[in-house]
Design a protein around this motif. Structure first.
Motif, mmCIF file in Angstrom:
data_model
loop_
_atom_site.group_PDB
_atom_site.id
_atom_site.type_symbol
_atom_site.label_atom_id
_atom_site.label_comp_id
_atom_site.label_asym_id
_atom_site.label_seq_id
_atom_site.Cartn_x
_atom_site.Cartn_y
_atom_site.Cartn_z
ATOM 1 N N ASP A 1 1.509 4.317 -3.484
ATOM 2 C CA ASP A 1 2.936 4.046 -3.599
ATOM 3 C C ASP A 1 3.717 4.794 -2.524
ATOM 4 O O ASP A 1 3.590 6.013 -2.360
ATOM 5 C CB ASP A 1 3.443 4.447 -4.981
ATOM 6 N N GLY A 2 4.515 4.061 -1.763
ATOM 7 C CA GLY A 2 5.329 4.652 -0.717
ATOM 8 C C GLY A 2 4.617 4.867 0.601
ATOM 9 O O GLY A 2 5.239 5.345 1.565
ATOM 10 N N TRP A 3 3.338 4.494 0.671
ATOM 11 C CA TRP A 3 2.569 4.775 1.886
ATOM 12 C C TRP A 3 3.121 4.028 3.102
ATOM 13 O O TRP A 3 3.267 4.610 4.190
ATOM 14 C CB TRP A 3 1.098 4.418 1.677
ATOM 15 N N ALA A 4 3.438 2.739 2.931
ATOM 16 C CA ALA A 4 3.915 1.946 4.069
ATOM 17 C C ALA A 4 5.229 2.502 4.605
ATOM 18 O O ALA A 4 5.441 2.567 5.822
ATOM 19 C CB ALA A 4 4.074 0.484 3.664
ATOM 20 N N HIS A 5 6.114 2.915 3.707
ATOM 21 C CA HIS A 5 7.386 3.510 4.142
ATOM 22 C C HIS A 5 7.131 4.776 4.946
ATOM 23 O O HIS A 5 7.743 5.002 5.998
ATOM 24 C CB HIS A 5 8.250 3.816 2.907
ATOM 25 N N ASP A 6 6.217 5.615 4.452
ATOM 26 C CA ASP A 6 5.893 6.851 5.169
ATOM 27 C C ASP A 6 5.276 6.558 6.531
ATOM 28 O O ASP A 6 5.546 7.263 7.516
ATOM 29 C CB ASP A 6 4.932 7.706 4.334
ATOM 30 N N TRP A 7 4.446 5.523 6.576
ATOM 31 C CA TRP A 7 3.801 5.157 7.845
ATOM 32 C C TRP A 7 4.856 4.782 8.891
ATOM 33 O O TRP A 7 4.819 5.277 10.029
ATOM 34 C CB TRP A 7 2.841 3.996 7.629
ATOM 35 N N HIS A 8 5.793 3.936 8.510
ATOM 36 C CA HIS A 8 6.839 3.526 9.454
ATOM 37 C C HIS A 8 7.708 4.714 9.865
ATOM 38 O O HIS A 8 8.141 4.795 11.023
ATOM 39 C CB HIS A 8 7.701 2.419 8.835
ATOM 40 N N ARG A 9 7.938 5.631 8.952
ATOM 41 C CA ARG A 9 8.733 6.812 9.282
ATOM 42 C C ARG A 9 8.018 7.650 10.347
ATOM 43 O O ARG A 9 8.638 8.086 11.334
ATOM 44 C CB ARG A 9 8.971 7.640 8.022
ATOM 45 N N VAL A 10 6.726 7.867 10.161
ATOM 46 C CA VAL A 10 5.955 8.657 11.131
ATOM 47 C C VAL A 10 5.901 7.947 12.480
ATOM 48 O O VAL A 10 6.042 8.570 13.544
ATOM 49 C CB VAL A 10 4.528 8.915 10.593
#
Length: 499
Positions: A143-152
């Motif tokens: 959960d939330g991994w894709a959002h974190d990926w785009h942030r990085v």
């Protein structure tokens, strides 16, 4: 000794670059810093690796040193146990900080890292590990991994302030027992023309040439054995060994958004950058899949296997032309197109009664872009050991007819069949005995009956997919490896079509 005193060591592993490098950027603080790469016998002797990998690494390191020389810096290129190397350095010049990227590696590197962590605690050395690309350590759900990926990926590149990277005093004396053999370095620095050249320069050339022209039909070339060699990105080894970061490529891609005629190609590449980290994240979360199925329900099944078929596959002599062409191409060049990779795994494990563990280790040696996290997650998905992915059983003859209809690729890599006309070159066993005698082909008969093997594999794997223990573990696999919003899209259909 405090972390503000003593020597800093930057430990290079699968991050062989000088740009967008968080450990280097952190070390550029005006304190003496030693840059280090160690050829470790535990890895050099591991069955996943072969000379092509160490040649690529050597070329990358030597190019880095060429760029570092004007800065009065260099990467010390050593050979030995990392623990012994640290002991030798620490005895001569006490280490205060060890800086590196996190590594999602094989069990052998995980065990090594645990030993390094213990050593650092015992010697009061601060080991600072930095996140590698978009892979997050310690995640228990997606959960939330894709959002974190785009942030990085959208963060500024971690660029060192070179004026603040202070060289350490010469360590040659204390490290004389660990210096890599010059003859071996010289041999590995020589380019093998059949393999891509290692180093940031070659990586940047591949990146720029892709956006200059090559990549416009990228999305069309993914499944084509010949087109893919020119029009696919060819960035995979540079990402696997860290000549480029995923973030560098992602941001270069974003700069091309809106380019006329490039929409589908850029979208396809963007997806694969995301998938790159997605698959490594699976391995980071469950590294046991190096040894056992991801879905616990598959642990109950014990299959017989054919050593003869495994040997035929490993030598590219299965008697199935397109399959053999793909295998021989990979063996000789370290590269194979995306669909070809899936097909050769399916052929061995679904049709030829080969072990997935055998396929994994052999392919790792061949793939120049071997990346443990992607490798094992992809193998498990393709073989059908997750319980959540569509089962795809590939027909090598159909794949050849679809993607190499004129048999140009086949005839290049299976020259024994160069005189056969199309379409017989795809199915030479259909020649009569008189024709075969006249042709004097030095090519084996197929090791399997493809139609019968597919029928048996389809029945077997679909039956296993419906097994109560397999189905019982699906929710756990989804929670660990798939974001919540996709849980309702569990793939329970598709009985394994013949592709």
């Amino acid at each position: 000794m405090s972390a503000n005193e003593g020597l800093q060591v930057v430990w290079f592993k699968r991050d062989l670059r000088l740009e967008d490098h968080a450990p280097l950027a952190a070390a550029a603080n005006g304190k003496p810093t030693l840059l280090l790469y160690v050829f470790e016998p535990e890895l050099m002797n591991d069955p996943h690796y072969s000379e092509r990998h160490w040649r690529f690494v050597t070329q990358s390191l030597l190019e880095m040193n060429g760029r570092l020389e004007p800065l009065n810096q260099r990467v010390y290129i050593l050979k030995g146990s990392m623990l012994e190397v640290l002991d030798a350095i620490h005895a001569h010049n006490p280490i205060s900080n060890l800086l590196s990227h996190e590594e999602t590696g094989l069990r052998v590197t995980y065990e090594r890292d645990k030993a390094i962590s213990t050593w650092c605690r015992q010697h009061r050395v601060n080991w600072q590990e930095y996140q590698s690309n978009g892979v997050k350590r310690g995640r228990y759900s997606r959960d939330g991994w894709a959002h974190d990926w785009h942030r990085v990926m959208s963060q500024p590149l971690a660029e060192p302030e070179w004026a603040q990277l202070l060289p350490a005093e010469d360590q040659q004396r204390c490290l004389s027992d660990y210096v890599m053999e010059s003859a071996l370095l010289k041999a590995w620095s020589t380019r093998d023309p059949s393999h891509q050249l290692g180093g940031v320069g070659a990586a940047q050339h591949a990146l720029e040439s892709f956006f200059d022209e090559r990549g416009k039909i990228y999305h069309k070339a993914l499944s084509k054995p010949l087109l893919s060699r020119k029009h696919c990105s060819r960035l995979s080894p540079y990402l696997a060994w860290g000549n480029l970061s995923i973030r560098q490529v992602y941001q270069r891609l974003q700069a091309e958004r809106g380019r006329s005629g490039w929409g589908r190609a850029l979208s396809a590449l963007n997806s694969r950058l995301h998938w790159h980290c997605h698959f490594i994240q699976k391995f980071e979360s469950e590294d046991r899949i190096e040894f056992e199925p991801m879905n616990f329900g598959y642990h109950q099944f014990q299959d017989d296997h054919s050593l003869a078929n495994e040997q035929a596959w490993a030598t590219g002599n299965t008697g199935i032309p397109y399959l053999d062409a793909c295998l021989r191409c990979l063996q000789n060049t370290g590269y194979l197109h995306f669909r070809g990779r899936a097909m050769i795994v399916s052929a061995l494990c679904h049709l030829m009664q080969g072990r997935w563990q055998f396929a994994a280790r052999q392919l790792a040696q061949w793939f120049l872009d071997f990346e443990p996290g992607i490798h094992y997650a992809q193998i498990q998905m393709q073989v059908g050991l997750t319980g959540i992915n569509t089962l795809r059983i590939y027909n090598p003859v159909k794949q050849g007819l679809d993607h190499d209809p004129d048999a140009v690729f086949i005839k290049k890599w299976v020259p024994e069949l160069s005189e056969l006309p199309v379409p017989l070159v795809h199915t030479p066993w259909e020649l009569g005995p008189i024709e075969r005698a006249c042709m004097d082909m030095n090519y084996p008969d197929p090791v399997i009956d493809i139609a019968q093997a597919h029928k048996a594999a389809r029945a077997l794997y679909w039956d296993r997919r419906q097994n109560p223990l397999v189905r019982q573990d699906i929710n756990r696999v989804l929670y660990r490896h798939v974001e919540t919003r996709t849980h309702l899209k569990t793939q329970h259909s598709n009985k394994g079509e013949l592709r």
